[in-house]
Design a protein around this motif. Sequence first.
Motif, PDB file in Angstrom:
ATOM      1  N   SER A 121       0.818  -1.211   0.000  1.00 34.37           N
ATOM      2  CA  SER A 121       0.000   0.000   0.000  1.00 34.37           C
ATOM      3  C   SER A 121       0.859   1.271   0.000  1.00 34.37           C
ATOM      4  CB  SER A 121      -0.903   0.007   1.238  1.00 34.37           C
ATOM      5  OG  SER A 121      -0.091   0.191   2.390  1.00 34.37           O
ATOM      6  N   VAL A 122       2.169   1.056  -0.148  1.00 37.46           N
ATOM      7  CA  VAL A 122       3.090   2.188   0.007  1.00 37.46           C
ATOM      8  C   VAL A 122       3.394   2.825  -1.346  1.00 37.46           C
ATOM      9  CG1 VAL A 122       5.494   2.676   0.594  1.00 37.46           C
ATOM     10  CG2 VAL A 122       4.109   1.318   2.136  1.00 37.46           C
ATOM     11  N   SER A 123       3.415   4.153  -1.392  1.00 44.64           N
ATOM     12  CA  SER A 123       3.681   4.867  -2.652  1.00 44.64           C
ATOM     13  C   SER A 123       5.174   4.832  -2.984  1.00 44.64           C
ATOM     14  CB  SER A 123       3.237   6.326  -2.532  1.00 44.64           C
ATOM     15  OG  SER A 123       4.133   7.016  -1.681  1.00 44.64           O
ATOM     16  N   ASP A 124       5.494   5.196  -4.248  1.00 45.44           N
ATOM     17  CA  ASP A 124       6.899   5.230  -4.666  1.00 45.44           C
ATOM     18  C   ASP A 124       7.711   6.177  -3.785  1.00 45.44           C
ATOM     19  OD1 ASP A 124       6.276   3.472  -6.627  1.00 45.44           O
ATOM     20  OD2 ASP A 124       6.423   4.902  -8.299  1.00 45.44           O
ATOM     21  N   GLU A 125       7.080   7.313  -3.436  1.00 48.68           N
ATOM     22  CA  GLU A 125       7.798   8.308  -2.630  1.00 48.68           C
ATOM     23  C   GLU A 125       8.090   7.758  -1.237  1.00 48.68           C
ATOM     24  OE1 GLU A 125       5.424   9.112  -4.811  1.00 48.68           O
ATOM     25  OE2 GLU A 125       6.966  10.029  -6.113  1.00 48.68           O
ATOM     26  N   GLU A 126       7.129   7.006  -0.683  1.00 51.07           N
ATOM     27  CA  GLU A 126       7.374   6.426   0.646  1.00 51.07           C
ATOM     28  C   GLU A 126       8.469   5.354   0.588  1.00 51.07           C
ATOM     29  OE1 GLU A 126       3.161   6.829   2.980  1.00 51.07           O
ATOM     30  OE2 GLU A 126       3.150   5.812   1.039  1.00 51.07           O
ATOM     31  N   TRP A 127       8.493   4.595  -0.503  1.00 51.00           N
ATOM     32  CA  TRP A 127       9.573   3.610  -0.683  1.00 51.00           C
ATOM     33  C   TRP A 127      10.915   4.313  -0.778  1.00 51.00           C
ATOM     34  CZ3 TRP A 127       9.942  -0.915   0.899  1.00 51.00           C
ATOM     35  CH2 TRP A 127       8.905  -1.851   0.781  1.00 51.00           C
ATOM     36  N   ARG A 128      10.915   5.414  -1.541  1.00 49.53           N
ATOM     37  CA  ARG A 128      12.158   6.178  -1.674  1.00 49.53           C
ATOM     38  C   ARG A 128      12.640   6.613  -0.285  1.00 49.53           C
ATOM     39  NH1 ARG A 128      10.960  11.945  -3.485  1.00 49.53           N
ATOM     40  NH2 ARG A 128      10.076  11.794  -1.409  1.00 49.53           N
ATOM     41  N   ASP A 129      11.713   7.149   0.497  1.00 49.93           N
ATOM     42  CA  ASP A 129      12.109   7.637   1.826  1.00 49.93           C
ATOM     43  C   ASP A 129      12.677   6.507   2.675  1.00 49.93           C
ATOM     44  OD1 ASP A 129      11.206  10.004   0.947  1.00 49.93           O
ATOM     45  OD2 ASP A 129       9.478  10.149   2.292  1.00 49.93           O
ATOM     46  N   PHE A 130      12.008   5.356   2.618  1.00 48.99           N
ATOM     47  CA  PHE A 130      12.470   4.216   3.410  1.00 48.99           C
ATOM     48  C   PHE A 130      13.829   3.718   2.924  1.00 48.99           C
ATOM     49  CE2 PHE A 130      12.708  -0.482   3.407  1.00 48.99           C
ATOM     50  CZ  PHE A 130      13.010  -0.658   4.754  1.00 48.99           C
ATOM     51  N   LEU A 131      13.956   3.564   1.597  1.00 50.57           N
ATOM     52  CA  LEU A 131      15.177   2.954   1.056  1.00 50.57           C
ATOM     53  C   LEU A 131      16.367   3.914   1.009  1.00 50.57           C
ATOM     54  CD1 LEU A 131      13.716   0.962  -1.978  1.00 50.57           C
ATOM     55  CD2 LEU A 131      14.758  -0.022   0.073  1.00 50.57           C
ATOM     56  N   PHE A 132      16.109   5.144   0.605  1.00 46.73           N
ATOM     57  CA  PHE A 132      17.240   5.994   0.190  1.00 46.73           C
ATOM     58  C   PHE A 132      17.436   7.287   0.975  1.00 46.73           C
ATOM     59  CE2 PHE A 132      16.081   3.967  -4.068  1.00 46.73           C
ATOM     60  CZ  PHE A 132      17.046   2.987  -3.946  1.00 46.73           C
ATOM     61  N   ILE A 133      16.357   7.885   1.458  1.00 49.43           N
ATOM     62  CA  ILE A 133      16.513   9.198   2.103  1.00 49.43           C
ATOM     63  C   ILE A 133      17.082   9.011   3.510  1.00 49.43           C
ATOM     64  CG2 ILE A 133      15.319  11.281   2.899  1.00 49.43           C
ATOM     65  CD1 ILE A 133      15.298  11.114  -0.104  1.00 49.43           C
ATOM     66  N   ARG A 134      18.110   9.773   3.815  1.00 50.06           N
ATOM     67  CA  ARG A 134      18.733   9.683   5.137  1.00 50.06           C
ATOM     68  C   ARG A 134      18.876  11.089   5.713  1.00 50.06           C
ATOM     69  NH1 ARG A 134      17.053   5.516   4.415  1.00 50.06           N
ATOM     70  NH2 ARG A 134      18.088   3.509   4.170  1.00 50.06           N
ATOM     71  N   THR A 135      18.816  11.191   7.038  1.00 45.54           N
ATOM     72  CA  THR A 135      18.926  12.532   7.624  1.00 45.54           C
ATOM     73  C   THR A 135      20.332  13.090   7.412  1.00 45.54           C
ATOM     74  OG1 THR A 135      19.524  11.633   9.772  1.00 45.54           O
ATOM     75  CG2 THR A 135      17.188  12.115   9.407  1.00 45.54           C
ATOM     76  N   ASN A 136      21.330  12.209   7.428  1.00 45.21           N
ATOM     77  CA  ASN A 136      22.725  12.619   7.181  1.00 45.21           C
ATOM     78  C   ASN A 136      23.067  13.857   7.999  1.00 45.21           C
ATOM     79  OD1 ASN A 136      25.226  12.343   5.957  1.00 45.21           O
ATOM     80  ND2 ASN A 136      24.675  13.579   4.176  1.00 45.21           N
ATOM     81  N   VAL A 137      22.709  13.821   9.234  1.00 43.73           N
ATOM     82  CA  VAL A 137      22.747  15.021  10.072  1.00 43.73           C
ATOM     83  C   VAL A 137      24.176  15.372  10.461  1.00 43.73           C
ATOM     84  CG1 VAL A 137      22.329  13.646  12.150  1.00 43.73           C
ATOM     85  CG2 VAL A 137      21.764  16.040  12.165  1.00 43.73           C
ATOM     86  N   LYS A 138      24.415  16.668  10.530  1.00 40.67           N
ATOM     87  CA  LYS A 138      25.701  17.161  11.047  1.00 40.67           C
ATOM     88  C   LYS A 138      25.476  17.463  12.520  1.00 40.67           C
ATOM     89  CE  LYS A 138      29.326  20.535  10.152  1.00 40.67           C
ATOM     90  NZ  LYS A 138      29.812  21.604   9.279  1.00 40.67           N
ATOM     91  N   GLY A 139      25.825  16.499  13.376  1.00 37.63           N
ATOM     92  CA  GLY A 139      25.524  16.607  14.801  1.00 37.63           C
ATOM     93  C   GLY A 139      25.138  15.234  15.315  1.00 37.63           C
ATOM     94  N   PRO A 140      24.355  15.164  16.396  1.00 40.63           N
ATOM     95  CA  PRO A 140      24.005  13.852  16.966  1.00 40.63           C
ATOM     96  C   PRO A 140      23.204  12.998  15.984  1.00 40.63           C
ATOM     97  CG  PRO A 140      23.546  15.626  18.512  1.00 40.63           C
ATOM     98  CD  PRO A 140      23.853  16.280  17.199  1.00 40.63           C
ATOM     99  N   HIS A 141      23.688  11.798  15.731  1.00 39.47           N
ATOM    100  CA  HIS A 141      23.135  10.930  14.698  1.00 39.47           C
ATOM    101  C   HIS A 141      22.749   9.594  15.326  1.00 39.47           C
ATOM    102  CE1 HIS A 141      23.782   8.273  10.981  1.00 39.47           C
ATOM    103  NE2 HIS A 141      22.799   9.087  10.656  1.00 39.47           N
ATOM    104  N   TYR A 142      21.503   9.179  15.114  1.00 45.79           N
ATOM    105  CA  TYR A 142      21.049   7.869  15.596  1.00 45.79           C
ATOM    106  C   TYR A 142      21.455   6.827  14.566  1.00 45.79           C
ATOM    107  CZ  TYR A 142      18.274  10.245  19.138  1.00 45.79           C
ATOM    108  OH  TYR A 142      17.891  11.006  20.202  1.00 45.79           O
ATOM    109  N   GLU A 143      22.216   5.837  14.986  1.00 47.59           N
ATOM    110  CA  GLU A 143      22.761   4.896  14.005  1.00 47.59           C
ATOM    111  C   GLU A 143      22.883   3.495  14.585  1.00 47.59           C
ATOM    112  OE1 GLU A 143      26.316   7.125  13.342  1.00 47.59           O
ATOM    113  OE2 GLU A 143      27.450   6.045  14.880  1.00 47.59           O
TER     114      GLU A 143
END
Lengths: 417, 100
Positions: free
Chosen positions: B34-56
Amino acid sequence: MTHFSALSLIKNALSGQKNWEPQWPDSEPKAEYDVIIVGAGGHGLGAAYYLAKEHGITNVAVIDKGWLGGGNTGRNTTIIRSNYLYDESAKLYDHALDLWDGLSQELNYNVMYSQRGVLMLAHNVHDVQSFQRHVHANRLNGVDNVWLSAEEAKEFCPPLDISPTARYPVVGAALQRRAGTARHDAVAWGYARGAAARGVDIIQNCPVTAIRRGPDGRVTGVETAKGFIGAKKVAVSAAGHTSVVMDTAGVRMPLESYPLQALVSEPIKPIFPCVVMSNSVHAYISQSDKGELVIGSGTDQYTSYSQRGGLPLIEHTVAAICEIFPIFNRMRMLRKWGGIVDVTPDRSAILGKTPVPGLYVNCGWGTGGFKATPGAAHTLAWTVAKDDPHPANAPFTLERFSTGRLIDEAAAAAVAH
Amino acid sequence: MLLIHCPYCNQTLPELEFTYAGEAHIARPADPSSVSDEEWRDFLFIRTNVKGPHYERWRHFHGCGRYFNAVRDTVSDRFLITYKTDDPRPELSKLLEKSK
Ligand SMILES: Cc1cc2nc3c(=O)[nH]c(=O)nc-3n(C[C@H](O)[C@H](O)[C@H](O)COP(=O)(O)OP(=O)(O)OC[C@H]3O[C@@H](n4cnc5c(N)ncnc54)[C@H](O)[C@@H]3O)c2cc1C
Ligand SMILES: [Zn+2]
């Protein structure tokens, strides 16, 4: 701007070298620009140059948080090649190689582009199959790349140890003769000088803290350490910091930033004629015109903005170099450093429009975007000027991560640089 | 080299014993179809890549072999905490308070 020539050299020699002009002014920001480029690396400066030269757009600022060329442009091992597997990549990198060819003349600035050849060593059956596949794919795309036996590789690069008892035996190699190296700083300086001469402002030591958007969603400018600067269009070319900058415009990126390291030895007499890369053992080596051996290492396994990198990687790289080139095992290393590289899931760049009108992005070059500098700069300028991509960068969209049309160089070779 | 605390072995050990396993707390969509392409993209590829405290996530590969979570500052590379995978996501403000 002084035109560099034999005549200008003689004139300045006669006046004691005291009358050289600065090559570009250190500009203060104006209230508004047609285009602001975030990041004065080779890509950003080059894009400003081509905007001015090829599209007549000169009301442009390139803004950097540090000094120009102080990012990955000034930290890389300068390997230039175009023997990538996929059609899209071959086209984009070969577009860059075509521009490298005449760059020194074009910029009236010696970028020391040296086509000394890049040799990629095969150590096992998997390497042989993968590289031969590359050679054939490249041939179909008109990209030069040939297969050499171990003996032929040794002839091309005499310091190579091809004895069958070596820890990493060399069983063959792929050679791109057109590939080579260039002087990284000169590339940034040459583009900066050419852009500034055409009216572009280069603003250094001025971090961009946010991208601002109007009520209709369009970009209106950037917030910086020197205050708000208006812009009709903004292009982000901030390499390792792209996620941070794009986040302020509400665009989340498929990127992770990793430290990548390199090191150089003390300078020695010319001994190393080409560039050698070994992906299996992860080591890259060439010799600079100053005489230092320039050695590329790997990325740390964890994301980081520390611009340092861990020592275990350096140890591993140096060990690998000594195995392949035992002749270097008593060389002393002078220094090592790191840069923050922006890596995409498919290891291909993102260069094009974004969901935000007036906002463009050039990123994801990761461990290997120096070679692309003229091509990325040229196609980024085109995309910004026309609000439409150039054929060479058209496939490198941000949308490919939702459509699934990846350009999977990662799976093709997992090759860096 | 980083020194990393494995919350299972309760030991602080050199980085070479561990492998990095990407951003933490990214849940796979419960109902994939039931998940859209954009939601798949977010799950698979989008990362916060934060400069600072990072949950990993990390894995104690050459030890107990288990995955665990961590919060690490990506500017200093200093770990604020490591915790077991089924522990709740620690609140950042409290971690920062504690690390002062
Ligand atoms: C050790 C190492 C070795 C490498 N070896 C090779 C190689 O052999 N061959 C190859 O092709 N590539 C190599 N690369 C990759 C290559 O260096 C990069 O892909 C390329 O230089 C990127 O150019 P750029 O202009 O996009 O980025 P940069 O030169 O990094 O420019 C980006 C600029 O953006 C600025 N910036 C960031 N955030 C902000 C902000 N908020 N406000 C204002 N400015 C900002 C930065 O200060 C920086 O100057 C290597 C990289 C490293 C680190
Ligand atoms: Zn453990």
